[in-house]
Design a protein around this motif. Sequence first.
Motif, PDB file in Angstrom:
ATOM      1  N   VAL A 137       0.842  -1.201   0.000  1.00  0.00           N
ATOM      2  CA  VAL A 137       0.000   0.000   0.000  1.00  0.00           C
ATOM      3  C   VAL A 137       0.877   1.251   0.000  1.00  0.00           C
ATOM      4  O   VAL A 137       1.991   1.243   0.541  1.00  0.00           O
ATOM      5  CB  VAL A 137      -0.961   0.029   1.207  1.00  0.00           C
ATOM      6  N   TYR A 138       0.339   2.310  -0.609  1.00  0.00           N
ATOM      7  CA  TYR A 138       1.072   3.573  -0.694  1.00  0.00           C
ATOM      8  C   TYR A 138       0.060   4.719  -0.755  1.00  0.00           C
ATOM      9  O   TYR A 138      -0.890   4.673  -1.535  1.00  0.00           O
ATOM     10  CB  TYR A 138       1.951   3.592  -1.940  1.00  0.00           C
ATOM     11  N   PRO A 139       0.237   5.747   0.083  1.00  0.00           N
ATOM     12  CA  PRO A 139      -0.731   6.847   0.132  1.00  0.00           C
ATOM     13  C   PRO A 139      -0.447   7.936  -0.893  1.00  0.00           C
ATOM     14  O   PRO A 139       0.700   8.121  -1.330  1.00  0.00           O
ATOM     15  CB  PRO A 139      -0.541   7.392   1.547  1.00  0.00           C
ATOM     16  N   PHE A 140      -1.505   8.673  -1.251  1.00  0.00           N
ATOM     17  CA  PHE A 140      -1.320   9.833  -2.124  1.00  0.00           C
ATOM     18  C   PHE A 140      -2.038  11.069  -1.568  1.00  0.00           C
ATOM     19  O   PHE A 140      -2.324  12.018  -2.287  1.00  0.00           O
ATOM     20  CB  PHE A 140      -1.781   9.533  -3.559  1.00  0.00           C
ATOM     21  N   VAL A 141      -2.323  11.036  -0.246  1.00  0.00           N
ATOM     22  CA  VAL A 141      -2.947  12.189   0.412  1.00  0.00           C
ATOM     23  C   VAL A 141      -2.024  12.702   1.510  1.00  0.00           C
ATOM     24  O   VAL A 141      -1.119  12.006   1.968  1.00  0.00           O
ATOM     25  CB  VAL A 141      -4.328  11.828   1.014  1.00  0.00           C
ATOM     26  N   THR A 190       9.168  -5.564  -5.852  1.00  0.00           N
ATOM     27  CA  THR A 190      10.506  -5.129  -5.434  1.00  0.00           C
ATOM     28  C   THR A 190      10.939  -3.893  -6.209  1.00  0.00           C
ATOM     29  O   THR A 190      11.517  -2.956  -5.632  1.00  0.00           O
ATOM     30  CB  THR A 190      11.521  -6.268  -5.643  1.00  0.00           C
ATOM     31  N   ALA A 191      10.647  -3.872  -7.492  1.00  0.00           N
ATOM     32  CA  ALA A 191      11.002  -2.711  -8.305  1.00  0.00           C
ATOM     33  C   ALA A 191      10.281  -1.461  -7.811  1.00  0.00           C
ATOM     34  O   ALA A 191      10.869  -0.374  -7.749  1.00  0.00           O
ATOM     35  CB  ALA A 191      10.659  -2.973  -9.772  1.00  0.00           C
ATOM     36  N   LEU A 192       9.011  -1.609  -7.445  1.00  0.00           N
ATOM     37  CA  LEU A 192       8.255  -0.455  -6.970  1.00  0.00           C
ATOM     38  C   LEU A 192       8.777   0.020  -5.614  1.00  0.00           C
ATOM     39  O   LEU A 192       8.891   1.220  -5.360  1.00  0.00           O
ATOM     40  CB  LEU A 192       6.774  -0.806  -6.867  1.00  0.00           C
ATOM     41  N   GLU A 193       9.106  -0.930  -4.746  1.00  0.00           N
ATOM     42  CA  GLU A 193       9.627  -0.580  -3.424  1.00  0.00           C
ATOM     43  C   GLU A 193      10.927   0.204  -3.515  1.00  0.00           C
ATOM     44  O   GLU A 193      11.195   1.086  -2.691  1.00  0.00           O
ATOM     45  CB  GLU A 193       9.846  -1.850  -2.594  1.00  0.00           C
ATOM     46  N   THR A 194      11.746  -0.098  -4.507  1.00  0.00           N
ATOM     47  CA  THR A 194      13.026   0.605  -4.658  1.00  0.00           C
ATOM     48  C   THR A 194      12.873   1.926  -5.403  1.00  0.00           C
ATOM     49  O   THR A 194      13.801   2.731  -5.418  1.00  0.00           O
ATOM     50  CB  THR A 194      14.034  -0.279  -5.411  1.00  0.00           C
ATOM     51  N   THR A 195      11.686   2.154  -5.987  1.00  0.00           N
ATOM     52  CA  THR A 195      11.453   3.371  -6.782  1.00  0.00           C
ATOM     53  C   THR A 195      10.717   4.446  -5.999  1.00  0.00           C
ATOM     54  O   THR A 195      11.067   5.628  -6.062  1.00  0.00           O
ATOM     55  CB  THR A 195      10.646   3.026  -8.052  1.00  0.00           C
ATOM     56  N   ASP A 200       7.045   8.307   6.116  1.00  0.00           N
ATOM     57  CA  ASP A 200       6.811   8.025   7.540  1.00  0.00           C
ATOM     58  C   ASP A 200       7.414   6.698   7.997  1.00  0.00           C
ATOM     59  O   ASP A 200       6.920   6.069   8.939  1.00  0.00           O
ATOM     60  CB  ASP A 200       5.303   8.018   7.845  1.00  0.00           C
ATOM     61  N   GLN A 201       8.459   6.253   7.337  1.00  0.00           N
ATOM     62  CA  GLN A 201       9.104   4.974   7.681  1.00  0.00           C
ATOM     63  C   GLN A 201       8.120   3.798   7.639  1.00  0.00           C
ATOM     64  O   GLN A 201       8.356   2.759   8.249  1.00  0.00           O
ATOM     65  CB  GLN A 201       9.752   5.067   9.079  1.00  0.00           C
ATOM     66  N   ARG A 202       7.024   3.968   6.878  1.00  0.00           N
ATOM     67  CA  ARG A 202       6.000   2.906   6.795  1.00  0.00           C
ATOM     68  C   ARG A 202       5.714   2.480   5.363  1.00  0.00           C
ATOM     69  O   ARG A 202       5.487   1.298   5.097  1.00  0.00           O
ATOM     70  CB  ARG A 202       4.682   3.379   7.420  1.00  0.00           C
ATOM     71  N   PHE A 203       5.690   3.425   4.486  1.00  0.00           N
ATOM     72  CA  PHE A 203       5.267   3.142   3.108  1.00  0.00           C
ATOM     73  C   PHE A 203       6.427   3.300   2.129  1.00  0.00           C
ATOM     74  O   PHE A 203       7.260   4.175   2.321  1.00  0.00           O
ATOM     75  CB  PHE A 203       4.125   4.097   2.717  1.00  0.00           C
ATOM     76  N   PRO A 204       6.454   2.465   1.078  1.00  0.00           N
ATOM     77  CA  PRO A 204       5.487   1.412   0.727  1.00  0.00           C
ATOM     78  C   PRO A 204       5.517   0.258   1.728  1.00  0.00           C
ATOM     79  O   PRO A 204       6.583  -0.149   2.170  1.00  0.00           O
ATOM     80  CB  PRO A 204       5.931   0.969  -0.664  1.00  0.00           C
ATOM     81  N   MET A 205       4.341  -0.250   2.063  1.00  0.00           N
ATOM     82  CA  MET A 205       4.204  -1.270   3.100  1.00  0.00           C
ATOM     83  C   MET A 205       3.633  -2.559   2.517  1.00  0.00           C
ATOM     84  O   MET A 205       2.537  -2.576   1.948  1.00  0.00           O
ATOM     85  CB  MET A 205       3.291  -0.769   4.224  1.00  0.00           C
ATOM     86  N   ARG A 206       4.388  -3.643   2.661  1.00  0.00           N
ATOM     87  CA  ARG A 206       3.919  -4.954   2.212  1.00  0.00           C
ATOM     88  C   ARG A 206       2.853  -5.470   3.163  1.00  0.00           C
ATOM     89  O   ARG A 206       2.900  -5.224   4.374  1.00  0.00           O
ATOM     90  CB  ARG A 206       5.071  -5.954   2.194  1.00  0.00           C
ATOM     91  N   LEU A 207       1.907  -6.227   2.634  1.00  0.00           N
ATOM     92  CA  LEU A 207       0.843  -6.828   3.430  1.00  0.00           C
ATOM     93  C   LEU A 207       1.105  -8.325   3.560  1.00  0.00           C
ATOM     94  O   LEU A 207       1.224  -9.038   2.559  1.00  0.00           O
ATOM     95  CB  LEU A 207      -0.519  -6.577   2.780  1.00  0.00           C
ATOM     96  N   ALA A 208       1.224  -8.788   4.795  1.00  0.00           N
ATOM     97  CA  ALA A 208       1.571 -10.190   5.055  1.00  0.00           C
ATOM     98  C   ALA A 208       0.489 -11.148   4.577  1.00  0.00           C
ATOM     99  O   ALA A 208      -0.704 -10.921   4.797  1.00  0.00           O
ATOM    100  CB  ALA A 208       1.806 -10.393   6.554  1.00  0.00           C
ATOM    101  N   ASN A 209       0.919 -12.217   3.927  1.00  0.00           N
ATOM    102  CA  ASN A 209       0.027 -13.290   3.479  1.00  0.00           C
ATOM    103  C   ASN A 209      -1.070 -12.810   2.533  1.00  0.00           C
ATOM    104  O   ASN A 209      -2.156 -13.404   2.485  1.00  0.00           O
ATOM    105  CB  ASN A 209      -0.606 -14.017   4.678  1.00  0.00           C
ATOM    106  N   HIS A 210      -0.814 -11.719   1.814  1.00  0.00           N
ATOM    107  CA  HIS A 210      -1.764 -11.239   0.820  1.00  0.00           C
ATOM    108  C   HIS A 210      -1.246 -11.574  -0.565  1.00  0.00           C
ATOM    109  O   HIS A 210      -0.077 -11.322  -0.872  1.00  0.00           O
ATOM    110  CB  HIS A 210      -1.950  -9.720   0.930  1.00  0.00           C
ATOM    111  N   ALA A 211      -2.091 -12.142  -1.396  1.00  0.00           N
ATOM    112  CA  ALA A 211      -1.731 -12.428  -2.783  1.00  0.00           C
ATOM    113  C   ALA A 211      -2.020 -11.197  -3.642  1.00  0.00           C
ATOM    114  O   ALA A 211      -2.436 -10.156  -3.133  1.00  0.00           O
ATOM    115  CB  ALA A 211      -2.521 -13.641  -3.279  1.00  0.00           C
ATOM    116  N   ALA A 212      -1.795 -11.330  -4.935  1.00  0.00           N
ATOM    117  CA  ALA A 212      -2.050 -10.218  -5.865  1.00  0.00           C
ATOM    118  C   ALA A 212      -3.534 -10.184  -6.206  1.00  0.00           C
ATOM    119  O   ALA A 212      -3.949 -10.422  -7.348  1.00  0.00           O
ATOM    120  CB  ALA A 212      -1.196 -10.379  -7.114  1.00  0.00           C
TER     121      ALA A 212
END
Length: 345
Positions: A137-141, A190-195, A200-212
């Motif tokens: 997840v990633y915020p835009f507000v 991974t590409a998005l996380e590095t881009t 806030d030291q939180r995002f982008p944040m992976r969600l555990a055990n969530h599929a696409a």
Amino acid sequence: MTRSAVVICPGRGTYNKAELGYLKRHHADKAEFIGMVDDYRANHDQLAISALDGAERYSVGTFSRGDNASPLIYACAYSDFLSIDRSRFEIVAVTGNSMGWYIALTCAGALSPFGGMDVVNTMGTFMQESLIGGQLVYPFVDADWREIPGRRDDILEHVRLINARSHSSLYVSIELGGMLVLAGNEEGLTALETTLPRIDQRFPMRLANHAAFHTPLQEPISERGRAALGQGLFRQPDVAMVDGRGRIWYPWATDLTALGDYTLGHQVTQTYDFTAAVHTSVREFAPDCLIVLGPGNTLGGAVAQSLISCGWDGLSGKADFSARQASEPLLISMGLDEQRQWAVS
């Protein structure tokens, strides 16, 4: 005085450590329904929902699994729905976020309680068994829940460019108020996380055990769902439903074949636009309030941000929303004890 209400059903990620014991605390009177859920699980050689809810400790590894999380959230949310005081609230429509669509179908009567459990447990189990891809997840507000000019478009451009790479898959999974839930394979995530810049030291944040979820990567799950769950499960709803495109399914006027196709097809493999679902719900049904079923309250912010983004009832930011909540609550979150009392008898 009776208030009109739109009911909003939660999806995955809403039963966390603080929710442990939710069924036991709030729904000791729902023994027949919870017993049906437990019997279903026993017949599929799965741990009883009451046993999960009654565990001494919360474990992310156990509780975030799709085959456990989905039916546990279903049991909590539908039990909350049954607890709404109908002498105080007229339910004019139901909607939900992601897996919450299955719960919304049950609340509206388009699935029986058993049918809802069958869909939720089956799809949750299939997704856990395959666990294709993941989500972040990633915020835009900003802090006042106002959209930051250009940020959403910038995120989407990154998604487009990464998805164009030969070994990367990346899509918008859920439009979630002021956040985008993005999903894809490991290379794409991974590409998005590095881009994307860290926030806030939180995002982008992976969600555990969530599929696409809600991407073309889930086509195999859609096919398995169609094969396992027959069209005969679906019934005419007795309450209007707003789906993950912002479209309305009206009571006693629903094409059940189309409903099944959407639920096990488009809803599984295409973007779920929860923001549009909220916009349609308030614009078309003009409710006095919105009731978000528990467990948890992770959906409250997304609902408020969705209301702000369409300027509902003059809302323009978090401060406006907070002031409105203090005077005459527009949003009632049953997962919060202090608000729960406003909805139940």
